[in-house]
Write an enzyme that holds these catalytic residues in place. Sequence first.
Site, short mmCIF file in Angstrom:
data_model
loop_
_atom_site.label_atom_id
_atom_site.label_comp_id
_atom_site.label_asym_id
_atom_site.label_seq_id
_atom_site.Cartn_x
_atom_site.Cartn_y
_atom_site.Cartn_z
N GLN A 251 38.11 13.50 -70.61
CA GLN A 251 38.78 12.64 -69.64
C GLN A 251 38.10 12.78 -68.29
OE1 GLN A 251 42.99 13.52 -69.58
NE2 GLN A 251 43.12 13.65 -71.80
N TYR B 56 39.56 19.12 -64.84
CA TYR B 56 40.35 18.82 -63.65
C TYR B 56 40.18 19.93 -62.61
CZ TYR B 56 42.38 14.97 -66.24
OH TYR B 56 42.55 13.81 -66.94
N ARG C 23 46.26 26.61 -60.67
CA ARG C 23 46.15 27.47 -61.85
C ARG C 23 46.13 28.95 -61.43
NH1 ARG C 23 42.93 22.92 -63.86
NH2 ARG C 23 41.03 23.72 -62.88
N ASP D 175 50.15 17.93 -75.34
CA ASP D 175 49.29 16.83 -74.92
C ASP D 175 49.13 15.86 -76.08
OD1 ASP D 175 47.25 16.62 -72.29
OD2 ASP D 175 46.66 15.37 -73.97
N ALA E 99 54.55 13.10 -74.26
CA ALA E 99 55.24 14.18 -73.55
C ALA E 99 56.76 14.08 -73.65
CB ALA E 99 54.79 14.20 -72.09
N ASP F 59 52.33 17.78 -65.41
CA ASP F 59 51.13 17.34 -64.68
C ASP F 59 50.60 16.06 -65.32
OD1 ASP F 59 48.91 17.19 -63.06
OD2 ASP F 59 47.77 18.71 -64.16
N CYS G 250 49.02 12.78 -59.18
CA CYS G 250 47.64 12.61 -58.73
C CYS G 250 47.37 11.15 -58.35
CB CYS G 250 46.66 13.07 -59.80
SG CYS G 250 46.87 12.28 -61.40
#
Length: 381
Positions: free
Chosen positions: A189, A194, A201, A239, A266, A283, A323
């Site tokens: 992706q 990311y 993190r 995911d 999700a 996220d 985001c």
Amino acid sequence: MLRLVVRPGKERKLKNFYPNLYRDEILEAPGEAGVAEAVTEDGEVLAVGYFDPHSRVPFRAYRFDRGPLDRRFFLGRFQRALRKREGLGPNHRLVHGEADGLPGLVVDRFGGVLVLQVRTRGMEALREVWLPPLLEAVNPQGVYERSDVEARRQEGLPERVGVVFGEVPEVLEVEEDGLTFPIPLALAQKTGFYLDQRENRRLLEAMVRPGERVLDVFSYVGGFALRAARKGAYALAVDKDLEALAVLDRAALRAGLRVDIRQGEALAVLKGLEGPFHYVLLDPPTLVKRPEELPPMKRHLVDLVREGLRLLAPGGYLWLSACSYYLKVEDLLEVARRAAADRGARLRVHALTHQPQDHPWSLHVPESLYLKTLILQEDAL
């Protein structure tokens, strides 16, 4: 060099270093696309950029003084970007579009490999001008392009994916704080990893304690889940991307860690889970690309947060990231309040974080602030 005249009153945008001019802000436009000076009616030069009548933003400024957009100019921009990232390690965002004075260009650096995206017609047209200076400034072993994003389609540009220069491995080994992620670039992706969640993190790993339970939703390759597992917590990653979960599985095996995996959408997965979890991380990908998409996406986020709160342990933490520029902090707070009201939950704001310094936020370009993470703690009296 072409010349366009800015409508009176709109010159203030350029004088305040905002790079975009829209059609109704241009009084007189050239009849063709190309490098152009933006001037006032009196002839004062405001900026130099690229004009294209077919772009959704017809004029984008690259510099706010008179001068060419040539090799020397772009070399200076890339050298400046490198200086700003000194000390950040081998993996970072090297170019963050408008915030680095290079509208429409994103470049992520993974050691000796650069992964880039070209998002605008102007940057595409200037490719042969800026690419050699980029190679000169960085001297990478290889450059890979992932120009297959929505912004490019909105510009009417075809997708471009593949090796641009040198040698690029099929599987990119991305190391972060002792964890290594083997990412197949052709399947990844965005630009592969990311980078913008790096500090979050690290924050999670500092907070989690052995024996706690962590739910990492929209996990991608499991950057959060693996750090939790390394602290001795139970981690479950969710995911819909099977390839990303396969990368997570390989990374966990290599690190000698265990992370449980659920593949699927999700919200559906959340509804089928039972808690409690001490940490629930939400996220989602960029959900809002245009203002009109905001109301339905906020409703979707309320549903996600409501289910996350259902699974949260007493005193637990819920992380909600966005985001998208169009999803403001105020929107995240509203989403959380609505979901908390539905659940009868009492929450406090533990922290609010933004993107790290290699994704600079320009005061003059509001759109350059896009990542917001709201960390909430269950706060029952």
